[in-house]
Motif scaffolding. Structure first.
Motif, PDB file in Angstrom:
ATOM      1  N   ILE A 314      25.849 -24.583 -19.525  1.00  7.31           N
ATOM      2  CA  ILE A 314      24.794 -24.736 -20.423  1.00  7.31           C
ATOM      3  C   ILE A 314      23.651 -23.882 -19.868  1.00  7.31           C
ATOM      4  O   ILE A 314      22.971 -23.341 -20.708  1.00  7.31           O
ATOM      5  CB  ILE A 314      24.304 -26.320 -20.518  1.00  7.31           C
ATOM      6  CG1 ILE A 314      25.468 -27.089 -20.743  1.00  7.31           C
ATOM      7  CG2 ILE A 314      23.393 -26.458 -21.430  1.00  7.31           C
ATOM      8  CD1 ILE A 314      26.006 -27.134 -22.143  1.00  7.31           C
ATOM      9  N   ALA A 315      23.421 -23.880 -18.624  1.00  2.00           N
ATOM     10  CA  ALA A 315      22.358 -23.014 -17.939  1.00  2.00           C
ATOM     11  C   ALA A 315      22.476 -21.596 -18.369  1.00  2.00           C
ATOM     12  O   ALA A 315      21.743 -20.798 -18.804  1.00  2.00           O
ATOM     13  CB  ALA A 315      22.055 -23.374 -16.772  1.00  2.00           C
ATOM     14  N   TRP A 316      23.824 -21.050 -18.282  1.00  2.00           N
ATOM     15  CA  TRP A 316      23.999 -19.743 -18.302  1.00  2.00           C
ATOM     16  C   TRP A 316      23.893 -19.463 -20.012  1.00  2.00           C
ATOM     17  O   TRP A 316      23.364 -18.278 -20.082  1.00  2.00           O
ATOM     18  CB  TRP A 316      25.517 -19.440 -17.895  1.00  2.00           C
ATOM     19  CG  TRP A 316      26.042 -18.062 -18.298  1.00  2.00           C
ATOM     20  CD1 TRP A 316      26.671 -17.440 -19.327  1.00  2.00           C
ATOM     21  CD2 TRP A 316      25.654 -16.847 -17.601  1.00  2.00           C
ATOM     22  NE1 TRP A 316      26.870 -16.392 -19.443  1.00  2.00           N
ATOM     23  CE2 TRP A 316      25.969 -15.905 -18.208  1.00  2.00           C
ATOM     24  CE3 TRP A 316      24.703 -16.565 -16.499  1.00  2.00           C
ATOM     25  CZ2 TRP A 316      26.035 -14.448 -17.962  1.00  2.00           C
ATOM     26  CZ3 TRP A 316      24.700 -15.491 -15.818  1.00  2.00           C
ATOM     27  CH2 TRP A 316      25.208 -14.208 -16.635  1.00  2.00           C
ATOM     28  N   ALA A 317      24.346 -20.297 -20.811  1.00  2.00           N
ATOM     29  CA  ALA A 317      24.463 -19.867 -22.328  1.00  2.00           C
ATOM     30  C   ALA A 317      22.823 -19.892 -22.845  1.00  2.00           C
ATOM     31  O   ALA A 317      22.382 -19.088 -23.501  1.00  2.00           O
ATOM     32  CB  ALA A 317      25.126 -20.979 -22.858  1.00  2.00           C
ATOM     33  N   GLY A 318      22.114 -20.660 -21.904  1.00  2.00           N
ATOM     34  CA  GLY A 318      20.741 -20.854 -22.365  1.00  2.00           C
ATOM     35  C   GLY A 318      19.969 -19.478 -21.888  1.00  2.00           C
ATOM     36  O   GLY A 318      19.202 -18.773 -22.650  1.00  2.00           O
ATOM     37  N   ALA A 319      20.451 -18.792 -20.636  1.00  2.00           N
ATOM     38  CA  ALA A 319      19.791 -17.733 -20.003  1.00  2.00           C
ATOM     39  C   ALA A 319      20.323 -16.321 -20.877  1.00  2.00           C
ATOM     40  O   ALA A 319      19.457 -15.476 -21.176  1.00  2.00           O
ATOM     41  CB  ALA A 319      20.378 -17.500 -18.506  1.00  2.00           C
ATOM     42  N   GLU A 320      21.537 -16.396 -21.571  1.00  2.00           N
ATOM     43  CA  GLU A 320      22.074 -15.368 -22.108  1.00  2.00           C
ATOM     44  C   GLU A 320      21.056 -15.084 -23.678  1.00  2.00           C
ATOM     45  O   GLU A 320      20.734 -14.329 -23.945  1.00  2.00           O
ATOM     46  CB  GLU A 320      23.509 -15.550 -22.685  1.00  2.00           C
ATOM     47  CG  GLU A 320      24.378 -15.407 -21.462  1.00  2.00           C
ATOM     48  CD  GLU A 320      25.359 -14.294 -21.621  1.00  2.00           C
ATOM     49  OE1 GLU A 320      24.627 -13.040 -21.825  1.00  2.00           O
ATOM     50  OE2 GLU A 320      26.359 -14.241 -21.650  1.00  2.00           O
TER      51      GLU A 320
END
Ligand code: KG4
Ligand code: ZN
Length: 375
Positions: A314-320
């Motif tokens: 979730i954090a990664w998708a948010g960063a993308e």
């Protein structure tokens, strides 16, 4: 870019802090997952009300632990991301509301992440996989083959018309008295079983489309089990092995069809990527390896802990999304249903795909009617 991610859509309360560099894979600074399996196992599946209450009780602590392990304060975050669906609505509300509170108090951007998009982008967190790639998403609630063309640009090539694969594993386990969650238990039993003892169907085998159907397999398994009842340990092992073998053959066949559709529309994918809890299954991984090799592409499967639900994805998708300026306001709402095709992206994918591919992909994604999803 450092982002906190919160995941509460099903039966895991999870939070993680992930750093996204300018290019290449990400760095997981912390990844805390609290499973609710003990709370639900007596009921043989996830009870939504129990899940929501358990999220309320555990989430603050899980977030505090993720922040402490990452050695970071809320003020140093670039954004707060939370899964805003699809999923069990009570849990989704808990996670999204908590993220809103943290974002508001600390004056940080909020990002409402689609849970399926997070599964879809995990290969970029772990391996930096470039777009466009072909995703096989198989979890307890979803079974999809998806062309991942860029952040927010997803075209569903195939899906299940009835049960999800993880659901089929869970129902098989329940039928055979193996407990919940069923996938790992069925895989374990299958290791010592005879896969050729029971003649189970291979639904959809050889069809040109890339859809799945698994409810017939489940019924066939029940009928075979009734024929040999009362079940001895050996019968259970053989039934599990026969079931898993059928699923493996169906998955391989459906992916061959999906990859062909992908190639016809978009050219060769950079990789075949697997995600979702079922991708933890070793027999399925082996079949995927074979299919990817045949198709002349690489197979990327994140480690099991990142295939099942977690906060890091979730954090990664948010960063993308943050990197593309795709943030949300505090007015964003939680969704029980939220098909991947409906996820908002930048006007054109920032991908390695050619301009021609991009136009084609977006148009098709807009035209595709969202089929009902099990979750
Ligand atoms: O992605 P996930 O953690 O949660 C969601 O459903 O979103 O996937 C959980 C599903 C369950 O149905 C579980 O039985 C299945 O993944 N699963 C497996 C294995 N490990 C988990 N299925 C087959 N083999 C496994 N080793
Ligand atoms: Zn999931």
């Amino acid at each position: 870019m450092v982002v906190l991610g919160i995941e509460t859509t099903c039966d895991e309360t999870a939070a993680a802090v992930v750093e996204r560099p300018e290019a290449g894979p990400g760095k997981i600074l912390s990844n805390i997952v609290l499973s609710q399996i003990a709370e639900h196992s007596a009921f043989g599946g996830v009870v939504p009300e129990i899940a929501a209450r358990a999220h309320v009780e555990a989430l603050d602590m899980v977030i505090a632990e993720a922040m402490a392990e990452a050695k970071i304060g809320f003020g140093a975050l670039d954004a707060i991301a939370a899964a805003a669906g699809p999923g069990l609505i009570g849990g989704v509300i808990v996670g999204l509301t908590t993220a809103k509170a943290i974002a508001l108090v600390n004056e940080r951007p909020l990002i409402a992440v689609n849970h399926l998009e997070a599964h879809a982008l995990t290969a970029r967190l772990t391996d930096g996989t470039p777009f466009p790639y072909c995703l096989f998403l198989a979890s307890g609630g979803h079974t999809q083959i998806v062309a991942v063309l860029g952040v927010g640009h997803y075209v569903r090539l195939g899906t299940t018309v009835d049960d999800a694969i993880g659901e089929a594993f869970d129902k098989t386990a329940k039928l055979l008295g193996l407990g919940y969650p069923g996938g790992p238990r069925v895989e374990q039993e299958a290791l010592a079983g005879a896969a050729d003892r029971f003649a189970l169907p291979r639904p959809m085998l050889g069809r040109p489309h890339a859809d799945f159907s698994l409810s017939g397999l489940k019924t066939a398994l029940r009928l075979e089990a009734e024929k040999v009842a009362p079940l001895r340990d050996e019968d259970v092992r053989d039934l599990c092995a026969s079931f898993q073998q059928s699923v493996v053959e169906v998955v391989a066949d459906r992916l061959r069809a999906g990859l062909k559709i992908f190639r016809d529309r978009y050219g060769g994918p950079t990789a075949l990527v697997a995600a979702g809890g079922v991708a933890a299954n070793q027999a399925i991984r082996k079949a995927l390896q074979h299919v990817a090799f045949e198709a002349g592409t690489a197979l990327v499967v994140p480690p099991p802990a990142l295939c099942t639900d977690n906060g890091a994805m979730i954090a990664w998708a948010g960063a993308e999304r943050l990197a593309l300026g795709l943030t949300d306001t505090l007015a964003v709402t939680p969704h029980a249903r939220w098909p991947l095709d409906d996820v908002r992206g930048p006007p054109t994918p920032t991908t390695a795909a050619s301009a021609a591919d991009v136009g084609k992909g977006s148009a098709e994604s807009n035209n595709e009617a969202g089929e009902p999803e099990p979750q």
